[in-house]
Design a protein around this motif. Structure first.
Motif, PDB file in Angstrom:
ATOM      1  N   ALA A   3       0.814  -1.211   0.000  1.00 37.16           N
ATOM      2  CA  ALA A   3       0.000   0.000   0.000  1.00 37.16           C
ATOM      3  C   ALA A   3       0.849   1.263   0.000  1.00 37.16           C
ATOM      4  CB  ALA A   3      -0.932   0.009   1.222  1.00 37.16           C
ATOM      5  N   GLN A   4       2.080   1.187   0.492  1.00 35.90           N
ATOM      6  CA  GLN A   4       2.914   2.370   0.663  1.00 35.90           C
ATOM      7  C   GLN A   4       4.061   2.382  -0.356  1.00 35.90           C
ATOM      8  OE1 GLN A   4       2.012   4.792   2.795  1.00 35.90           O
ATOM      9  NE2 GLN A   4       0.230   3.498   3.224  1.00 35.90           N
ATOM     10  N   PRO A   5       4.562   3.580  -0.684  1.00 35.00           N
ATOM     11  CA  PRO A   5       5.643   3.668  -1.681  1.00 35.00           C
ATOM     12  C   PRO A   5       6.942   3.025  -1.218  1.00 35.00           C
ATOM     13  CG  PRO A   5       5.218   5.816  -0.661  1.00 35.00           C
ATOM     14  CD  PRO A   5       4.100   4.908  -0.242  1.00 35.00           C
ATOM     15  N   GLU A   6       7.143   2.877   0.101  1.00 28.77           N
ATOM     16  CA  GLU A   6       8.388   2.279   0.577  1.00 28.77           C
ATOM     17  C   GLU A   6       8.577   0.856   0.055  1.00 28.77           C
ATOM     18  OE1 GLU A   6       6.187   3.808   2.464  1.00 28.77           O
ATOM     19  OE2 GLU A   6       7.262   5.590   3.168  1.00 28.77           O
ATOM     20  N   GLY A   7       7.485   0.148  -0.202  1.00 27.69           N
ATOM     21  CA  GLY A   7       7.607  -1.225  -0.677  1.00 27.69           C
ATOM     22  C   GLY A   7       7.467  -1.357  -2.180  1.00 27.69           C
ATOM     23  N   ALA A   8       7.350  -0.226  -2.871  1.00 34.34           N
ATOM     24  CA  ALA A   8       7.117  -0.270  -4.314  1.00 34.34           C
ATOM     25  C   ALA A   8       8.421  -0.439  -5.085  1.00 34.34           C
ATOM     26  CB  ALA A   8       6.408   1.001  -4.768  1.00 34.34           C
ATOM     27  N   ALA A   9       8.326  -1.133  -6.209  1.00 37.78           N
ATOM     28  CA  ALA A   9       9.486  -1.275  -7.093  1.00 37.78           C
ATOM     29  C   ALA A   9       9.689  -0.019  -7.926  1.00 37.78           C
ATOM     30  CB  ALA A   9       9.303  -2.481  -8.000  1.00 37.78           C
ATOM     31  N   ALA A  10       8.635   0.777  -8.076  1.00 34.30           N
ATOM     32  CA  ALA A  10       8.737   2.041  -8.807  1.00 34.30           C
ATOM     33  C   ALA A  10       7.615   2.963  -8.368  1.00 34.30           C
ATOM     34  CB  ALA A  10       8.670   1.817 -10.310  1.00 34.30           C
ATOM     35  N   VAL A  11       7.888   4.254  -8.372  1.00 33.45           N
ATOM     36  CA  VAL A  11       6.889   5.288  -8.135  1.00 33.45           C
ATOM     37  C   VAL A  11       6.834   6.146  -9.389  1.00 33.45           C
ATOM     38  CG1 VAL A  11       6.182   7.240  -6.702  1.00 33.45           C
ATOM     39  CG2 VAL A  11       7.383   5.292  -5.654  1.00 33.45           C
ATOM     40  N   LEU A  12       5.630   6.318  -9.937  1.00 31.40           N
ATOM     41  CA  LEU A  12       5.471   7.068 -11.170  1.00 31.40           C
ATOM     42  C   LEU A  12       4.447   8.184 -10.997  1.00 31.40           C
ATOM     43  CD1 LEU A  12       5.287   3.700 -11.946  1.00 31.40           C
ATOM     44  CD2 LEU A  12       5.745   4.693 -14.182  1.00 31.40           C
ATOM     45  N   THR A  13       4.569   9.214 -11.796  1.00 26.60           N
ATOM     46  CA  THR A  13       3.516  10.218 -11.888  1.00 26.60           C
ATOM     47  C   THR A  13       2.436   9.659 -12.813  1.00 26.60           C
ATOM     48  OG1 THR A  13       4.461  11.303 -13.830  1.00 26.60           O
ATOM     49  CG2 THR A  13       5.226  12.051 -11.647  1.00 26.60           C
ATOM     50  N   PRO A  14       1.219  10.222 -12.775  1.00 26.51           N
ATOM     51  CA  PRO A  14       0.168   9.734 -13.671  1.00 26.51           C
ATOM     52  C   PRO A  14       0.547   9.803 -15.155  1.00 26.51           C
ATOM     53  CG  PRO A  14      -0.790  11.031 -11.913  1.00 26.51           C
ATOM     54  CD  PRO A  14       0.695  11.188 -11.789  1.00 26.51           C
ATOM     55  N   SER A  15       1.471  10.682 -15.495  1.00 26.31           N
ATOM     56  CA  SER A  15       1.906  10.790 -16.891  1.00 26.31           C
ATOM     57  C   SER A  15       2.914   9.700 -17.263  1.00 26.31           C
ATOM     58  CB  SER A  15       2.528  12.155 -17.154  1.00 26.31           C
ATOM     59  OG  SER A  15       3.732  12.318 -16.410  1.00 26.31           O
ATOM     60  N   GLY A  16       3.408   8.963 -16.250  1.00 30.88           N
ATOM     61  CA  GLY A  16       4.340   7.880 -16.510  1.00 30.88           C
ATOM     62  C   GLY A  16       5.791   8.203 -16.216  1.00 30.88           C
ATOM     63  N   ARG A  17       6.074   9.381 -15.669  1.00 33.53           N
ATOM     64  CA  ARG A  17       7.459   9.734 -15.343  1.00 33.53           C
ATOM     65  C   ARG A  17       7.887   9.008 -14.069  1.00 33.53           C
ATOM     66  NH1 ARG A  17       6.878  14.672 -14.173  1.00 33.53           N
ATOM     67  NH2 ARG A  17       7.347  14.630 -11.950  1.00 33.53           N
ATOM     68  N   LEU A  18       9.065   8.382 -14.112  1.00 35.21           N
ATOM     69  CA  LEU A  18       9.582   7.656 -12.953  1.00 35.21           C
ATOM     70  C   LEU A  18      10.117   8.617 -11.903  1.00 35.21           C
ATOM     71  CD1 LEU A  18      11.551   4.526 -14.277  1.00 35.21           C
ATOM     72  CD2 LEU A  18       9.522   4.538 -12.826  1.00 35.21           C
ATOM     73  N   GLU A  19       9.625   8.489 -10.684  1.00 39.64           N
ATOM     74  CA  GLU A  19      10.115   9.265  -9.556  1.00 39.64           C
ATOM     75  C   GLU A  19      11.084   8.442  -8.714  1.00 39.64           C
ATOM     76  OE1 GLU A  19       9.059  12.602  -8.532  1.00 39.64           O
ATOM     77  OE2 GLU A  19       8.462  12.608 -10.637  1.00 39.64           O
ATOM     78  N   HIS A  20      10.896   7.141  -8.726  1.00 38.12           N
ATOM     79  CA  HIS A  20      11.760   6.208  -7.987  1.00 38.12           C
ATOM     80  C   HIS A  20      11.734   4.886  -8.735  1.00 38.12           C
ATOM     81  CE1 HIS A  20      13.315   3.498  -4.918  1.00 38.12           C
ATOM     82  NE2 HIS A  20      12.218   2.791  -5.068  1.00 38.12           N
ATOM     83  N   ALA A  21      12.865   4.201  -8.782  1.00 36.39           N
ATOM     84  CA  ALA A  21      12.910   2.925  -9.496  1.00 36.39           C
ATOM     85  C   ALA A  21      14.025   2.049  -8.962  1.00 36.39           C
ATOM     86  CB  ALA A  21      13.105   3.157 -10.995  1.00 36.39           C
ATOM     87  N   THR A  22      13.822   0.748  -9.045  1.00 37.28           N
ATOM     88  CA  THR A  22      14.881  -0.228  -8.819  1.00 37.28           C
ATOM     89  C   THR A  22      15.601  -0.433 -10.151  1.00 37.28           C
ATOM     90  OG1 THR A  22      13.455  -2.085  -9.401  1.00 37.28           O
ATOM     91  CG2 THR A  22      13.454  -1.366  -7.081  1.00 37.28           C
ATOM     92  N   PRO A  23      16.732  -1.130 -10.153  1.00 39.32           N
ATOM     93  CA  PRO A  23      17.381  -1.412 -11.438  1.00 39.32           C
ATOM     94  C   PRO A  23      16.461  -2.113 -12.435  1.00 39.32           C
ATOM     95  CG  PRO A  23      18.911  -1.839  -9.658  1.00 39.32           C
ATOM     96  CD  PRO A  23      17.589  -1.542  -9.011  1.00 39.32           C
ATOM     97  N   ALA A  24      15.622  -3.023 -11.946  1.00 41.81           N
ATOM     98  CA  ALA A  24      14.725  -3.755 -12.841  1.00 41.81           C
ATOM     99  C   ALA A  24      13.664  -2.841 -13.443  1.00 41.81           C
ATOM    100  CB  ALA A  24      14.064  -4.910 -12.097  1.00 41.81           C
ATOM    101  N   THR A  25      13.041  -1.998 -12.610  1.00 40.81           N
ATOM    102  CA  THR A  25      12.006  -1.109 -13.138  1.00 40.81           C
ATOM    103  C   THR A  25      12.614   0.023 -13.970  1.00 40.81           C
ATOM    104  OG1 THR A  25      11.972   0.015 -10.977  1.00 40.81           O
ATOM    105  CG2 THR A  25      10.246  -1.604 -11.419  1.00 40.81           C
ATOM    106  N   GLU A  26      13.838   0.409 -13.665  1.00 38.68           N
ATOM    107  CA  GLU A  26      14.520   1.405 -14.502  1.00 38.68           C
ATOM    108  C   GLU A  26      14.693   0.852 -15.917  1.00 38.68           C
ATOM    109  OE1 GLU A  26      16.118   4.678 -15.936  1.00 38.68           O
ATOM    110  OE2 GLU A  26      15.563   4.600 -13.814  1.00 38.68           O
ATOM    111  N   ALA A  27      15.030  -0.430 -16.014  1.00 39.00           N
ATOM    112  CA  ALA A  27      15.199  -1.054 -17.331  1.00 39.00           C
ATOM    113  C   ALA A  27      13.873  -1.167 -18.068  1.00 39.00           C
ATOM    114  CB  ALA A  27      15.832  -2.428 -17.176  1.00 39.00           C
ATOM    115  N   ALA A  28      12.771  -1.213 -17.309  1.00 42.57           N
ATOM    116  CA  ALA A  28      11.435  -1.330 -17.913  1.00 42.57           C
ATOM    117  C   ALA A  28      10.726   0.020 -17.931  1.00 42.57           C
ATOM    118  CB  ALA A  28      10.610  -2.355 -17.149  1.00 42.57           C
TER     119      ALA A  28
END
Length: 329
Positions: free
Chosen positions: A170-195
């Motif tokens: 439920a919280q961003p601390e456990g998320a693999a990525a945080v995005l804005t509604p437009s799709g911009r990455l605010e936070h990412a792991t190496p895996a989600t950065e690649a995706a």
């Protein structure tokens, strides 16, 4: 079955994180109830885990005169163990009479004191090959199932939403990525950065589906909002303390812990096949193309020495523990 299913509203309800599992089931049942005919019969949702022997887990019923848990316990007591299991391994959207026969269906409904109805409509939404949610209502004889593609998409999201609830994402601390509604990455792991591009596309598709398209073309809206991205992540919304909206990408695999001979994606595809899903629906489940799904299943079959889809599913089930990790509800 009515045509007024709020497909996107039902999908949104599937990803709600607040409340107990019973409350979540109640919201999901209420979301699909208008199209399930709740004006004339209650709509009931309950969780199941056939491998753990739990055929009636968390429970909720909505409508003018909701059914009780006891009524469903009585209905299930009228069935043999084989009939019970078959009811949870049949088509995703079907009538009870097609599973156990017309007379057995009527007998079970009468034992549950569900009126002089002659059949029951059920939508099965698997979270894993052996567990998930059933949404059901009583229907008259001769009932015709309509809008199957819309319903199975809703089921895919209900299953994904249940998996997220089981790990309490439920919280961003456990998320693999945080995005804005437009799709911009605010936070990412190496895996989600690649995706990054795939996640951005999925975020934009989700917002488009929830906009005007939900009313103008529900079929298109539900088709572009897929249950997962790259077979790894599901996207759910989150609001910060200032009310700013973000999208969180959470790991949400259908079957974790792939055996060493298979890749994670191959294992996910096999798990979805074990849920009875077609290659097209597996693509929707995982956010992959149908062609990619075919390749994944073929590779998995070669690696596991399976000569057919049935043999592949059997090999998958043989590698599963006696009982899945996590609660049945």
């Amino acid at each position: 079955m009515a045509t007024d299913l709020d497909v996107i509203g039902s999908i949104e309800a599937a990803y709600a994180t607040e409340g107990t599992d019973d409350e979540w089931l109640g919201r999901v049942a209420a979301a699909v109830a208008p199209a399930f005919g709740a004006a004339v019969a209650p709509v009931t949702a309950f969780s199941f885990d056939v491998r753990a022997g739990v055929y009636l887990g968390s429970f909720a019923s909505v409508g003018a005169s909701p059914f009780t848990r006891r009524q469903f316990e009585l209905q299930q007591s009228a069935a043999t163990p084989a009939q019970l299991r078959s009811a949870f391994e049949c088509d995703m959207l079907t009538l009870l009479s097609r599973v156990v026969g017309r007379q057995e269906a009527r007998r079970g409904l009468r034992k549950g004191d569900m009126g002089e109805t002659v059949d029951s409509l059920g939508l099965r939404a698997n979270a894993t090959p052996h567990s998930g949610v059933v949404i059901t209502t009583v229907v008259p004889g001769g009932f015709r199932i309509r809008h199957r593609p819309l319903w199975v998409r809703v089921a895919a999201h209900i299953g994904a939403g249940l998996r997220l609830r089981r790990v309490r994402h439920a919280q961003p601390e456990g998320a693999a990525a945080v995005l804005t509604p437009s799709g911009r990455l605010e936070h990412a792991t190496p895996a989600t950065e690649a995706a990054r591009a795939d996640l951005a596309d999925a975020a934009q598709a989700m917002d488009r589906a929830r906009g005007k398209l939900r009313r103008l073309d529900p079929d298109e809206a539900s088709s572009i909002w897929r249950a997962m991205v790259c077979g790894e992540w599901s996207i759910a919304e989150w609001f910060d303390h200032d009310g700013k909206r973000f999208l969180l990408a959470h790991e949400n695999r259908v079957a974790p812990d792939a055996p060493p001979e298979l890749t994670s994606r191959e294992w996910q595809a096999v798990a979805c096949a074990a849920m009875g899903h077609s290659n097209k629906l597996i693509g929707y489940d995982l956010g992959l193309s149908t062609g990619t799904v075919s390749v994944l299943l073929r590779r998995a079959a070669e690696k596991m020495g399976a000569s057919s889809r049935t043999a592949l599913i059997r090999a998958f089930r043989e590698q599963q523990p006696t009982r899945e990790a996590g609660p049945a509800s």
